[in-house]
Design a protein around this motif. Structure first.
Motif, PDB file in Angstrom:
ATOM      1  N   MET A 227     -21.565  -2.870   6.923  1.00 44.13           N
ATOM      2  CA  MET A 227     -21.364  -4.298   7.136  1.00 44.13           C
ATOM      3  C   MET A 227     -22.286  -5.029   6.156  1.00 44.13           C
ATOM      4  O   MET A 227     -22.874  -4.404   5.281  1.00 44.13           O
ATOM      5  CB  MET A 227     -21.701  -4.661   8.600  1.00 44.13           C
ATOM      6  CG  MET A 227     -21.107  -3.654   9.555  1.00 44.13           C
ATOM      7  SD  MET A 227     -21.178  -3.949  11.329  1.00 44.13           S
ATOM      8  CE  MET A 227     -22.065  -5.450  11.584  1.00 44.13           C
ATOM      9  N   SER A 228     -22.418  -6.343   6.304  1.00 42.35           N
ATOM     10  CA  SER A 228     -23.195  -7.102   5.311  1.00 42.35           C
ATOM     11  C   SER A 228     -24.585  -6.512   5.072  1.00 42.35           C
ATOM     12  O   SER A 228     -25.039  -6.421   3.939  1.00 42.35           O
ATOM     13  CB  SER A 228     -23.341  -8.558   5.757  1.00 42.35           C
ATOM     14  OG  SER A 228     -22.101  -9.202   5.660  1.00 42.35           O
TER      15      SER A 228
ATOM     16  N   MET B 285     -20.445   2.049  13.700  1.00 42.46           N
ATOM     17  CA  MET B 285     -21.436   0.992  13.424  1.00 42.46           C
ATOM     18  C   MET B 285     -22.829   1.555  13.626  1.00 42.46           C
ATOM     19  O   MET B 285     -23.117   2.150  14.666  1.00 42.46           O
ATOM     20  CB  MET B 285     -21.250  -0.176  14.399  1.00 42.46           C
ATOM     21  CG  MET B 285     -20.015  -0.992  14.127  1.00 42.46           C
ATOM     22  SD  MET B 285     -19.687  -2.127  15.487  1.00 42.46           S
ATOM     23  CE  MET B 285     -20.751  -3.483  15.017  1.00 42.46           C
TER      24      MET B 285
ATOM     25  N   ARG C 263     -16.780  -3.356   5.930  1.00 39.84           N
ATOM     26  CA  ARG C 263     -16.317  -4.531   6.671  1.00 39.84           C
ATOM     27  C   ARG C 263     -17.375  -5.620   6.518  1.00 39.84           C
ATOM     28  O   ARG C 263     -18.448  -5.546   7.125  1.00 39.84           O
ATOM     29  CB  ARG C 263     -16.130  -4.173   8.152  1.00 39.84           C
ATOM     30  CG  ARG C 263     -15.293  -2.892   8.381  1.00 39.84           C
ATOM     31  CD  ARG C 263     -15.236  -2.552   9.867  1.00 39.84           C
ATOM     32  NE  ARG C 263     -16.558  -2.491  10.472  1.00 39.84           N
ATOM     33  CZ  ARG C 263     -17.293  -1.382  10.586  1.00 39.84           C
ATOM     34  NH1 ARG C 263     -16.848  -0.208  10.166  1.00 39.84           N
ATOM     35  NH2 ARG C 263     -18.497  -1.436  11.127  1.00 39.84           N
ATOM     36  N   ILE C 264     -17.093  -6.621   5.689  1.00 38.36           N
ATOM     37  CA  ILE C 264     -18.135  -7.579   5.324  1.00 38.36           C
ATOM     38  C   ILE C 264     -17.713  -9.013   5.644  1.00 38.36           C
ATOM     39  O   ILE C 264     -16.657  -9.467   5.217  1.00 38.36           O
ATOM     40  CB  ILE C 264     -18.483  -7.427   3.828  1.00 38.36           C
ATOM     41  CG1 ILE C 264     -18.966  -5.995   3.565  1.00 38.36           C
ATOM     42  CG2 ILE C 264     -19.534  -8.444   3.420  1.00 38.36           C
ATOM     43  CD1 ILE C 264     -19.384  -5.724   2.136  1.00 38.36           C
ATOM     44  N   GLY C 265     -18.566  -9.699   6.437  1.00 38.62           N
ATOM     45  CA  GLY C 265     -18.311 -11.088   6.793  1.00 38.62           C
ATOM     46  C   GLY C 265     -19.361 -12.027   6.229  1.00 38.62           C
ATOM     47  O   GLY C 265     -19.132 -12.771   5.284  1.00 38.62           O
ATOM     48  N   SER C 266     -20.557 -11.984   6.806  1.00 39.92           N
ATOM     49  CA  SER C 266     -21.553 -13.012   6.466  1.00 39.92           C
ATOM     50  C   SER C 266     -22.015 -12.986   5.003  1.00 39.92           C
ATOM     51  O   SER C 266     -22.376 -14.039   4.466  1.00 39.92           O
ATOM     52  CB  SER C 266     -22.744 -12.952   7.422  1.00 39.92           C
ATOM     53  OG  SER C 266     -22.977 -11.667   7.875  1.00 39.92           O
TER      54      SER C 266
ATOM     55  N   LYS D 137     -13.633 -13.234  11.285  1.00 39.01           N
ATOM     56  CA  LYS D 137     -13.816 -13.759  12.655  1.00 39.01           C
ATOM     57  C   LYS D 137     -14.662 -15.030  12.607  1.00 39.01           C
ATOM     58  O   LYS D 137     -15.635 -15.092  11.837  1.00 39.01           O
ATOM     59  CB  LYS D 137     -14.475 -12.695  13.530  1.00 39.01           C
ATOM     60  CG  LYS D 137     -15.890 -12.318  13.117  1.00 39.01           C
ATOM     61  CD  LYS D 137     -16.393 -11.120  13.906  1.00 39.01           C
ATOM     62  CE  LYS D 137     -17.841 -10.826  13.559  1.00 39.01           C
ATOM     63  NZ  LYS D 137     -18.257  -9.473  13.934  1.00 39.01           N
TER      64      LYS D 137
ATOM     65  N   ILE E 163     -10.900  -4.887  14.161  1.00 37.92           N
ATOM     66  CA  ILE E 163     -12.146  -4.130  14.025  1.00 37.92           C
ATOM     67  C   ILE E 163     -12.964  -4.146  15.319  1.00 37.92           C
ATOM     68  O   ILE E 163     -13.940  -3.427  15.430  1.00 37.92           O
ATOM     69  CB  ILE E 163     -13.013  -4.656  12.858  1.00 37.92           C
ATOM     70  CG1 ILE E 163     -13.406  -6.118  13.077  1.00 37.92           C
ATOM     71  CG2 ILE E 163     -12.271  -4.496  11.530  1.00 37.92           C
ATOM     72  CD1 ILE E 163     -14.441  -6.615  12.076  1.00 37.92           C
TER      73      ILE E 163
ATOM     74  N   VAL F 123     -14.310  -9.719   6.713  1.00 39.73           N
ATOM     75  CA  VAL F 123     -14.356 -10.002   8.155  1.00 39.73           C
ATOM     76  C   VAL F 123     -14.341 -11.517   8.373  1.00 39.73           C
ATOM     77  O   VAL F 123     -15.303 -12.217   8.070  1.00 39.73           O
ATOM     78  CB  VAL F 123     -15.583  -9.337   8.805  1.00 39.73           C
ATOM     79  CG1 VAL F 123     -15.687  -9.733  10.285  1.00 39.73           C
ATOM     80  CG2 VAL F 123     -15.485  -7.819   8.675  1.00 39.73           C
TER      81      VAL F 123
ATOM     82  N   ARG G 265     -22.862 -16.622  10.472  1.00 44.27           N
ATOM     83  CA  ARG G 265     -22.001 -17.175  11.526  1.00 44.27           C
ATOM     84  C   ARG G 265     -22.821 -18.056  12.443  1.00 44.27           C
ATOM     85  O   ARG G 265     -23.999 -17.825  12.634  1.00 44.27           O
ATOM     86  CB  ARG G 265     -21.380 -16.027  12.368  1.00 44.27           C
ATOM     87  CG  ARG G 265     -20.083 -15.489  11.806  1.00 44.27           C
ATOM     88  CD  ARG G 265     -19.506 -14.402  12.713  1.00 44.27           C
ATOM     89  NE  ARG G 265     -20.387 -13.269  12.858  1.00 44.27           N
ATOM     90  CZ  ARG G 265     -20.488 -12.267  11.972  1.00 44.27           C
ATOM     91  NH1 ARG G 265     -19.735 -12.240  10.901  1.00 44.27           N
ATOM     92  NH2 ARG G 265     -21.353 -11.298  12.164  1.00 44.27           N
TER      93      ARG G 265
HETATM   94  C1  LIG Z   1     -18.625  -8.849  12.688  1.00 43.42           C
HETATM   95  C2  LIG Z   1     -18.338  -7.436  12.325  1.00 43.42           C
HETATM   96  C3  LIG Z   1     -18.540  -6.975  11.010  1.00 43.42           C
HETATM   97  C4  LIG Z   1     -19.077  -7.836   9.893  1.00 43.42           C
HETATM   98  O1  LIG Z   1     -20.375  -8.281  10.143  1.00 43.42           O
HETATM   99  P1  LIG Z   1     -21.229  -9.017   9.005  1.00 43.42           P
HETATM  100  O2  LIG Z   1     -22.629  -8.684   9.348  1.00 43.42           O
HETATM  101  O3  LIG Z   1     -20.909 -10.476   9.140  1.00 43.42           O
HETATM  102  O4  LIG Z   1     -20.812  -8.481   7.700  1.00 43.42           O
HETATM  103  C5  LIG Z   1     -18.207  -5.658  10.735  1.00 43.42           C
HETATM  104  N1  LIG Z   1     -17.717  -4.836  11.676  1.00 43.42           N
HETATM  105  C6  LIG Z   1     -17.515  -5.243  12.939  1.00 43.42           C
HETATM  106  C7  LIG Z   1     -16.973  -4.273  13.925  1.00 43.42           C
HETATM  107  C8  LIG Z   1     -17.820  -6.551  13.305  1.00 43.42           C
HETATM  108  O5  LIG Z   1     -17.611  -6.948  14.577  1.00 43.42           O
END
Ligand SMILES: *Cc1c(COP(=O)(O)O)cnc(C)c1O
Length: 219
Positions: free
Chosen positions: A193-194, A151, A209-212, A24, A66, A22, A218
């Motif tokens: 997610m994270s 989610m 779906r992994i970002g942080s 963004k 997403i 992820v 962020r």
């Molecule tokens: C931002 C987001 C994520 C990832 O979030 P993290 O906590 O940073 O891993 C996953 N899914 C969706 C829909 C998001 O908006």
């Protein structure tokens, strides 16, 4: 750091689980650090940001939408989006089908379900999926429903998160048997997610779906 985090997560996760990085709010330079590990699947939640990045970053990136998608923005991503995780209405699906047709494409989509306790999160309820059995949907030649997305509630309580992931898996299984007749195209459960992807994988996630956890917190 970014590359190390990504590779560690990839190595820990089962091979059958697709990682969506992820990206963004992240810069091109940050995304390129992930790209240079060989990773190609990135997720964005805002249309203008995804369009801008798709124009300047390598063309072999597979962009996943997403975030909540407004009908009037579909046209901007229809030429290139690889998977839309956030389909939450028949109206949106019709628009995706129309724009995909104009681009001579079939766009892969997931149905987003509302599984969390928080009311502000988007998504369908199982009771709203009757359209999947009806003619307007069956006539759509330019969208392919590949699974579901959800989610969990933002909470420390693992029991709540686990039961929400279980409920998404049950929705998936019900649709798989009753609506999609075990068609192998309908196979993805995008959850985790994270903070909760390990639980999600235990509960049957096929896509996290992994970002942080990869890029750091962020702003
Ligand atoms: C931002 C987001 C994520 C990832 O979030 P993290 O906590 O940073 O891993 C996953 N899914 C969706 C829909 C998001 O908006």
């Amino acid at each position: 750091m970014i590359a190390d985090n990504l590779l560690r997560i990839q190595n820990e996760n089962p091979q059958s689980v697709q990682l969506v990085v992820v990206s963004k709010t992240r810069s091109q330079a940050e995304i390129m650090q992930a790209y240079e590990t060989g990773h190609r699947v990135f997720g964005e939640n805002r249309v203008p940001e995804m369009v801008e990045k798709s124009e300047v970053l390598p063309q072999d990136i597979q962009w996943h939408m997403i975030g909540h998608l407004q009908t009037n923005k579909v046209k901007y991503i229809a030429p290139f989006v690889s998977l839309i995780h956030s389909v939450d209405s028949l109206k949106l699906l019709k628009e995706i089908n129309k724009r995909a047709r104009q681009n001579d494409r079939v766009i892969d989509c997931l149905l987003q379900f509302h599984i969390a306790r928080e009311s502000e999160k988007f998504g369908l309820d199982l009771s709203e999926t009757g359209f999947l059995g009806e003619k307007p949907f069956r006539d759509m030649q330019h969208v392919r429903i590949c699974g579901v997305m959800g989610m969990a509630t933002f909470t420390e309580d693992e029991n709540i998160i686990r039961s929400e992931f279980k409920s998404l898996r049950e929705i998936f299984e019900k649709l798989q048997s009753d609506v999609f007749n075990e068609n192998p195209t309908f196979r993805e459960i995008s959850m985790g997610m994270s903070g909760d992807y390990k639980l999600a994988i235990e509960e049957g996630s096929t896509m996290v779906r992994i970002g942080s956890h990869i890029f750091g917190p962020r702003e």
